[in-house]
Design an enzyme around this catalytic site. Structure first.
Site, PDB file in Angstrom:
ATOM      1  N   HIS A 140      17.445  91.571  78.296  1.00  0.00           N
ATOM      2  CA  HIS A 140      17.254  91.612  76.841  1.00  0.00           C
ATOM      3  C   HIS A 140      17.975  92.811  76.220  1.00  0.00           C
ATOM      4  CE1 HIS A 140      14.753  88.392  75.398  1.00  0.00           C
ATOM      5  NE2 HIS A 140      13.794  88.599  76.279  1.00  0.00           N
TER       6      HIS A 140
ATOM      7  N   HIS B 273      14.393  90.338  83.551  1.00  0.00           N
ATOM      8  CA  HIS B 273      14.421  89.602  82.276  1.00  0.00           C
ATOM      9  C   HIS B 273      14.502  90.588  81.104  1.00  0.00           C
ATOM     10  CE1 HIS B 273      12.983  86.068  79.716  1.00  0.00           C
ATOM     11  NE2 HIS B 273      12.755  87.093  78.912  1.00  0.00           N
ATOM     12  N   GLU B 274      13.706  91.663  81.169  1.00  0.00           N
ATOM     13  CA  GLU B 274      13.700  92.646  80.067  1.00  0.00           C
ATOM     14  C   GLU B 274      14.983  93.471  80.050  1.00  0.00           C
ATOM     15  OE1 GLU B 274      11.552  92.077  77.919  1.00  0.00           O
ATOM     16  OE2 GLU B 274      10.296  90.838  79.222  1.00  0.00           O
TER      17      GLU B 274
ATOM     18  N   GLY C 281       6.195  90.754  79.414  1.00  0.00           N
ATOM     19  CA  GLY C 281       7.069  91.864  79.065  1.00  0.00           C
ATOM     20  C   GLY C 281       7.550  91.665  77.640  1.00  0.00           C
TER      21      GLY C 281
ATOM     22  N   GLN D  94      13.533  92.561  70.846  1.00  0.00           N
ATOM     23  CA  GLN D  94      12.803  91.347  70.440  1.00  0.00           C
ATOM     24  C   GLN D  94      11.980  91.580  69.180  1.00  0.00           C
ATOM     25  OE1 GLN D  94      11.274  90.611  74.683  1.00  0.00           O
ATOM     26  NE2 GLN D  94      11.347  88.552  73.838  1.00  0.00           N
TER      27      GLN D  94
ATOM     28  N   CYS E 105      10.499  82.683  77.431  1.00  0.00           N
ATOM     29  CA  CYS E 105      10.780  83.885  76.645  1.00  0.00           C
ATOM     30  C   CYS E 105      10.092  83.776  75.291  1.00  0.00           C
ATOM     31  CB  CYS E 105      12.290  84.009  76.449  1.00  0.00           C
ATOM     32  SG  CYS E 105      12.777  85.468  75.518  1.00  0.00           S
ATOM     33  N   LEU E 106       9.420  84.860  74.878  1.00  0.00           N
ATOM     34  CA  LEU E 106       8.737  84.854  73.580  1.00  0.00           C
ATOM     35  C   LEU E 106       9.726  84.651  72.430  1.00  0.00           C
ATOM     36  CD1 LEU E 106       6.262  87.814  74.223  1.00  0.00           C
ATOM     37  CD2 LEU E 106       5.656  85.395  74.030  1.00  0.00           C
TER      38      LEU E 106
HETATM   39 ZN    ZN Z   1      12.419  87.237  76.852  1.00  0.00          ZN
END
Ligand code: ZN
Length: 158
Positions: free
Chosen positions: A136, A132-133, A47, A52, A90-91
């Site tokens: 964010h 998770h998204e 995702g 981000q 997480c990226l």
């Molecule tokens: Zn993340």
């Protein structure tokens, strides 16, 4: 099409609650949504949220078995009481992984990138990625929800 650059913790945009997208603006965001999806796929992400890539709008994409989907102004309903704990990464926080407790299943409603209303039923990993998204775009990171950091890399990052 472009691959967007992903910002990393502790960038302040990751800590900012993102703004709703006026429905009339959705047609103008189609290219951005495609770029966000392309960036997620290029980074092998499960995702990716707009903030981000330093865009403070309530948009994120997820990778499903049927391909990437973008959710605009997402809302959750019917979150299961049942929760389960699993590994997350997480990226935007490279090399850090932790155990996070999430609802086992939920329903999400949103607009897709064509401005159509959609509803998604998600269980397990997909439900986890959606939570998770959603975190964010509310300025929350998974490290806020874990007290158990781990060394091994999970199946994917988001
Ligand atoms: Zn993340």
């Amino acid at each position: 099409m472009a691959i967007l650059s992903i910002i990393t913790h502790p960038h302040t945009t990751l800590r900012t609650k993102s703004d709703d997208v006026p429905v009339s603006e959705i047609p103008k965001l189609q290219q951005f949504a495609r770029d966000l999806e392309k960036t997620m796929l290029a980074k092998d992400g499960l995702g990716l949220a707009a903030n981000q890539v330093d865009v403070r709008k309530r948009i994120f994409c997820i990778n499903t078995k049927d391909g990437p989907i973008t959710l605009i102004n997402p809302k959750f309903s019917r979150k299961s009481l049942k929760k389960e704990e699993a590994e997350e990464g997480c990226l935007s926080i490279p090399g850090v992984y932790g155990m996070v407790k999430r609802h086992h299943s939920l329903k999400a409603t949103a607009y897709n990138k064509r401005g159509e209303r959609i509803e998604i039923k998600a269980v397990g990993l997909l439900a986890r990625v959606l939570q998770h998204e959603m975190d964010h775009i509310n300025g929350i990171l998974f490290i806020d929800r874990t007290d158990k950091l781990i060394d091994n890399q999970p199946d994917g990052e988001a």
